[in-house]
Design a protein around this motif. Structure first.
Motif, short mmCIF file in Angstrom:
data_model
loop_
_atom_site.label_atom_id
_atom_site.label_comp_id
_atom_site.label_asym_id
_atom_site.label_seq_id
_atom_site.Cartn_x
_atom_site.Cartn_y
_atom_site.Cartn_z
N UNK A 25 0.85 -1.18 0.00
CA UNK A 25 0.00 0.00 0.00
C UNK A 25 0.89 1.23 0.00
N UNK A 26 0.72 2.11 -0.99
CA UNK A 26 1.59 3.26 -1.16
C UNK A 26 0.77 4.54 -1.09
N UNK A 27 1.10 5.40 -0.13
CA UNK A 27 0.41 6.69 -0.02
C UNK A 27 0.75 7.53 -1.25
N UNK A 33 8.32 5.44 -5.21
CA UNK A 33 7.96 4.16 -4.63
C UNK A 33 7.21 3.28 -5.64
N UNK A 34 6.33 3.88 -6.42
CA UNK A 34 5.59 3.12 -7.43
C UNK A 34 6.56 2.53 -8.45
N UNK A 35 7.52 3.34 -8.91
CA UNK A 35 8.51 2.85 -9.88
C UNK A 35 9.36 1.73 -9.29
N UNK A 36 9.74 1.86 -8.03
CA UNK A 36 10.52 0.81 -7.37
C UNK A 36 9.74 -0.50 -7.30
N UNK A 58 -7.32 15.22 2.27
CA UNK A 58 -7.67 13.83 2.02
C UNK A 58 -6.47 13.06 1.49
N UNK A 59 -6.36 11.80 1.91
CA UNK A 59 -5.28 10.92 1.46
C UNK A 59 -5.83 9.82 0.57
N UNK A 60 -5.05 9.44 -0.42
CA UNK A 60 -5.37 8.30 -1.27
C UNK A 60 -4.18 7.35 -1.23
N UNK A 61 -4.40 6.08 -1.54
CA UNK A 61 -3.30 5.14 -1.61
C UNK A 61 -3.50 4.19 -2.78
N UNK A 62 -2.38 3.80 -3.35
CA UNK A 62 -2.35 2.84 -4.44
C UNK A 62 -1.98 1.49 -3.86
#
Length: 82
Positions: A25-27, A33-36, A58-62
């Motif tokens: 889970x990535x904020x 971080x997504x690329x890594x 508001x926060x979202x996460x991938x």
């Protein structure tokens, strides 16, 4: 990354073959971080949009997953947990 609980449970040893999928889970935003995670074989599976508030924003996460190449132990394999 491996947590202390994972290490204590035997992750990274012969017993780690019972793990089938790794989740991350990535904020957002966090392109580095997504690329890594992509580099290590993770694929995007969904986004939680604006599910929490921090400092008035508001926060979202991938969410990403990586399926392991090791098959789940079947009836012909012994699965011994620590």
């Amino acid at each position: 990354m491996m947590s202390g609980a994972d290490r204590e449970a035997g992750a990274g040893t012969k017993n780690s073959s019972i793990m089938h999928v790794a989740l991350a889970g990535i904020a957002l935003p966090n392109d580095v971080s997504i690329a890594l995670h992509r580099k290590f074989g993770f694929a995007e599976i969904g986004t939680f949009d604006e599910y929490a508030v921090k400092n008035g924003q508001y926060l979202s996460s991938l969410w990403m997953q990586r399926l392991q190449s090791t098959p789940f132990p079947g009836p012909d394999r012994s699965c011994q947990l620590p």
